[in-house]
Write a protein that holds these residues in place. Structure first.
Motif, PDB file in Angstrom:
ATOM      1  N   ASN A 153     -29.139  14.423  41.768  1.00  0.00           N
ATOM      2  CA  ASN A 153     -27.797  13.875  41.625  1.00  0.00           C
ATOM      3  C   ASN A 153     -27.787  12.674  40.710  1.00  0.00           C
ATOM      4  N   PRO A 154     -28.006  12.877  39.434  1.00  0.00           N
ATOM      5  CA  PRO A 154     -28.051  11.733  38.536  1.00  0.00           C
ATOM      6  C   PRO A 154     -26.695  11.067  38.420  1.00  0.00           C
ATOM      7  N   SER A 155     -25.674  11.659  39.021  1.00  0.00           N
ATOM      8  CA  SER A 155     -24.333  11.123  38.907  1.00  0.00           C
ATOM      9  C   SER A 155     -24.114   9.901  39.774  1.00  0.00           C
ATOM     10  N   GLY A 156     -24.898   9.731  40.830  1.00  0.00           N
ATOM     11  CA  GLY A 156     -24.718   8.579  41.705  1.00  0.00           C
ATOM     12  C   GLY A 156     -23.319   8.538  42.274  1.00  0.00           C
ATOM     13  N   SER A 157     -22.816   7.324  42.509  1.00  0.00           N
ATOM     14  CA  SER A 157     -21.543   7.166  43.196  1.00  0.00           C
ATOM     15  C   SER A 157     -20.344   7.500  42.318  1.00  0.00           C
ATOM     16  N   HIS A 158     -20.551   7.720  40.993  1.00  0.00           N
ATOM     17  CA  HIS A 158     -19.414   8.011  40.119  1.00  0.00           C
ATOM     18  C   HIS A 158     -18.896   9.432  40.305  1.00  0.00           C
ATOM     19  N   ASP A 159     -19.629  10.278  41.008  1.00  0.00           N
ATOM     20  CA  ASP A 159     -19.307  11.706  41.043  1.00  0.00           C
ATOM     21  C   ASP A 159     -19.063  12.126  42.478  1.00  0.00           C
ATOM     22  N   ALA A 160     -17.885  12.719  42.720  1.00  0.00           N
ATOM     23  CA  ALA A 160     -17.560  13.155  44.080  1.00  0.00           C
ATOM     24  C   ALA A 160     -18.576  14.144  44.604  1.00  0.00           C
ATOM     25  N   ARG A 161     -19.241  14.889  43.693  1.00  0.00           N
ATOM     26  CA  ARG A 161     -20.201  15.897  44.125  1.00  0.00           C
ATOM     27  C   ARG A 161     -21.400  15.280  44.815  1.00  0.00           C
ATOM     28  N   SER A 162     -21.588  13.955  44.669  1.00  0.00           N
ATOM     29  CA  SER A 162     -22.771  13.344  45.264  1.00  0.00           C
ATOM     30  C   SER A 162     -22.540  12.982  46.729  1.00  0.00           C
ATOM     31  N   SER A 163     -21.362  13.336  47.280  1.00  0.00           N
ATOM     32  CA  SER A 163     -21.066  12.957  48.661  1.00  0.00           C
ATOM     33  C   SER A 163     -22.072  13.551  49.640  1.00  0.00           C
ATOM     34  N   ASP A 164     -22.702  14.685  49.285  1.00  0.00           N
ATOM     35  CA  ASP A 164     -23.730  15.274  50.144  1.00  0.00           C
ATOM     36  C   ASP A 164     -24.877  14.302  50.383  1.00  0.00           C
ATOM     37  N   ASP A 165     -25.113  13.444  49.401  1.00  0.00           N
ATOM     38  CA  ASP A 165     -26.209  12.478  49.522  1.00  0.00           C
ATOM     39  C   ASP A 165     -25.957  11.495  50.649  1.00  0.00           C
ATOM     40  N   GLN A 166     -24.678  11.288  50.963  1.00  0.00           N
ATOM     41  CA  GLN A 166     -24.354  10.310  52.003  1.00  0.00           C
ATOM     42  C   GLN A 166     -24.555  10.904  53.399  1.00  0.00           C
ATOM     43  N   LYS A 167     -24.614  12.233  53.461  1.00  0.00           N
ATOM     44  CA  LYS A 167     -24.785  12.874  54.765  1.00  0.00           C
ATOM     45  C   LYS A 167     -26.250  12.862  55.154  1.00  0.00           C
ATOM     46  N   GLU A 168     -26.521  13.212  56.405  1.00  0.00           N
ATOM     47  CA  GLU A 168     -27.909  13.222  56.844  1.00  0.00           C
ATOM     48  C   GLU A 168     -28.639  14.472  56.385  1.00  0.00           C
ATOM     49  N   GLU A 169     -27.870  15.494  55.976  1.00  0.00           N
ATOM     50  CA  GLU A 169     -28.500  16.719  55.492  1.00  0.00           C
ATOM     51  C   GLU A 169     -29.320  16.421  54.241  1.00  0.00           C
ATOM     52  N   ILE A 170     -30.446  17.109  54.110  1.00  0.00           N
ATOM     53  CA  ILE A 170     -31.302  16.906  52.943  1.00  0.00           C
ATOM     54  C   ILE A 170     -30.805  17.829  51.828  1.00  0.00           C
ATOM     55  N   PRO A 171     -30.603  17.300  50.607  1.00  0.00           N
ATOM     56  CA  PRO A 171     -30.038  18.138  49.551  1.00  0.00           C
ATOM     57  C   PRO A 171     -30.999  19.232  49.100  1.00  0.00           C
ATOM     58  N   VAL A 172     -30.396  20.303  48.572  1.00  0.00           N
ATOM     59  CA  VAL A 172     -31.181  21.418  48.036  1.00  0.00           C
ATOM     60  C   VAL A 172     -31.187  21.291  46.518  1.00  0.00           C
ATOM     61  N   GLU A 173     -32.332  21.561  45.905  1.00  0.00           N
ATOM     62  CA  GLU A 173     -32.413  21.449  44.448  1.00  0.00           C
ATOM     63  C   GLU A 173     -31.738  22.645  43.793  1.00  0.00           C
ATOM     64  N   ASN A 174     -30.820  22.375  42.866  1.00  0.00           N
ATOM     65  CA  ASN A 174     -30.132  23.445  42.148  1.00  0.00           C
ATOM     66  C   ASN A 174     -30.939  23.883  40.928  1.00  0.00           C
ATOM     67  N   TYR A 175     -30.764  25.168  40.585  1.00  0.00           N
ATOM     68  CA  TYR A 175     -31.404  25.732  39.395  1.00  0.00           C
ATOM     69  C   TYR A 175     -30.337  26.401  38.544  1.00  0.00           C
ATOM     70  N   VAL A 176     -30.705  26.724  37.309  1.00  0.00           N
ATOM     71  CA  VAL A 176     -29.897  27.680  36.552  1.00  0.00           C
ATOM     72  C   VAL A 176     -30.774  28.889  36.255  1.00  0.00           C
ATOM     73  N   ALA A 177     -30.162  30.078  36.351  1.00  0.00           N
ATOM     74  CA  ALA A 177     -30.825  31.318  35.918  1.00  0.00           C
ATOM     75  C   ALA A 177     -30.218  31.654  34.567  1.00  0.00           C
ATOM     76  N   GLN A 178     -31.058  31.779  33.561  1.00  0.00           N
ATOM     77  CA  GLN A 178     -30.584  31.948  32.190  1.00  0.00           C
ATOM     78  C   GLN A 178     -31.267  33.150  31.556  1.00  0.00           C
TER      79      GLN A 178
END
Length: 421
Positions: A153-178
């Motif tokens: 989550n390089p977006s830090g607090s500027h990005d609403a998508r980082s709200s998962d970081d505030q939860k106790e759940e451990i984030p999952v690493e995203n990939y792209v399939a290309q």
């Protein structure tokens, strides 16, 4: 004037210019007062272009917008990135596409890692299902979780998508399939990609410079599709190649862009090379335009991007990724000279001393490519009505007589100052 670099330099007294890393930006930008003249080396939400999944999302959106506003022909100018799906959220769309073309090769990349880490190729759905069960399904250790918070989550607090970081759940690493480019252009039987440098001083209006020098990075092993597990065949990152048993540190695995351009011209003729390099110009501009409305264009910020471009056998360039912190470590004397000059010329354009007039179209090794519109090689205001005789002010892979140009530039600026004084 004081300069700061690295992670801790910023709090050692006052500074005017900071070559910061993205983690500093995320943690400190909103809490640091900056005078008008202060400059830092990243835009605060740079990840819209430099994180693989966001880059593709923005390019897809931009292509749809162009199709609506200017038609399919204009939208087709954005067809320079391979078919890409974000995992795990687009897994079902990916499976649908995968089944349409059985047997082709795909490549999986973590969205926020660099230097070839975590990348693998596959041809069977079973491989991706194993990955899905293993990586996407498992909980990360606390150490991995901390790493994921810093990189995923390089977006830090500027990005609403980082709200998962505030939860106790451990984030999952995203990939792209290309979709993997199975027909890369080969030199000496080896695969390579190009590293090109683009300097953006502002997004609104868009003001971008293209550096004349760059390099081709070669794999150390001859290309084959029969061994998709061999990273030395498929990944051209220097960090990967230098671990190869037969890597020669002095020889390295790079060609300067000038040598690459000359090689292509001798094989295919100057016209084909002009077309290829013009297609690359299109990639730089369209990719920047795709994020122009979402990047926070702060007057304190500038960014030196490292573009990774792959050429296929038809001399079509493909955008692989854009790097926010392109490596400035040298792997040879030639590499050292390129990167030292690149940094020096970047500082000339950032212009902390306010020596430039703002009308320059060339500074050292940089050529002004876009200034709220295309920039012409010709002097004066070009006629853009038919774009007939318009030639873009780009000289990628051409002679870089930067020292001579800088002497002339600053001599003429000095003369102007004396005259006006």
């Amino acid at each position: 004037m004081s300069f700061a670099t690295g992670q801790d330099g910023w709090n050692e007294g006052e500074w005017d210019f900071y070559w910061c890393d993205v983690s500093w930006l995320r943690e400190n930008f909103d809490h640091t007062y900056m005078d008008e003249h202060v400059r830092i080396s990243h835009f605060r939400n740079h990840y819209e272009l430099t994180r693989k999944n966001y880059m593709v999302k923005n390019l897809k959106r931009f292509r749809k917008q162009l199709e609506r506003e200017a038609g399919k022909l204009e939208a087709a100018k954005c067809d320079f990135f391979p078919k890409t799906f974000e995992m795990p959220c687009e897994y079902h769309l990916f499976v649908e596409e995968f089944r349409k073309n059985p047997g082709i090769t795909w490549i999986m990349k973590p969205v926020a890692r660099s230097q070839g880490k975590g990348i693998f190729l596959f041809r069977k759905l079973k491989d991706i299902m194993d990955w899905r069960k293993g990586t996407a399904g498992k909980k990360l250790t606390s150490m991995e979780a901390q790493l994921a918070r810093n990189t995923v989550n390089p977006s830090g607090s500027h990005d609403a998508r980082s709200s998962d970081d505030q939860k106790e759940e451990i984030p999952v690493e995203n990939y792209v399939a290309q979709r993997y480019i199975e027909n890369p252009y080969l030199i000496g039987g080896r695969k390579f990609d190009l590293r090109v440098y683009v300097l953006v001083m502002s997004y609104i209006p868009l003001r971008a410079w293209l550096y004349r020098d760059g390099f081709a990075r070669f794999s150390n092993t001859r290309f084959t599709l029969s061994s998709i597990d061999d990273q030395y065949v498929h990944l051209t990152n220097v960090a990967v190649q230098k671990t190869s048993p037969d890597y020669h540190p002095k020889k390295g695995c790079k060609w300067m862009l000038q040598r690459f351009r000359q090689y292509l011209a001798s094989k295919h003729g100057p016209e084909a090379v002009e077309t290829l390099f013009s297609d690359m110009d299109n990639i730089f501009i369209r990719s920047l335009q795709s994020v122009q409305k979402v990047i926070i264009s702060d007057k304190h910020c500038f960014e030196l991007y490292g573009y990774d471009i792959l050429i296929d056998q038809d001399l079509k360039p493909w955008l692989l990724e854009v790097n926010a912190s392109p490596s400035l470590t040298a792997s040879s004397q030639e590499d050292y000279e390129l990167k030292t000059c690149l940094l020096e010329d970047t500082l000339h354009i950032v212009d902390m001393e306010a020596r430039l007039t703002g009308r320059e179209k060339r500074v050292g090794g940089f050529d002004l490519m876009w200034n709220d519109g295309p920039v012409s090689r010709e002097e004066g205001t070009p006629d853009l009505s038919g774009m007939g005789n318009f030639v873009t002010n780009t000289h990628l892979g051409c002679i870089n007589d930067r020292k001579k140009q800088l002497r002339q530039l600053f001599h003429s600026l000095q003369g102007q100052k004396k005259a006006s004084g």
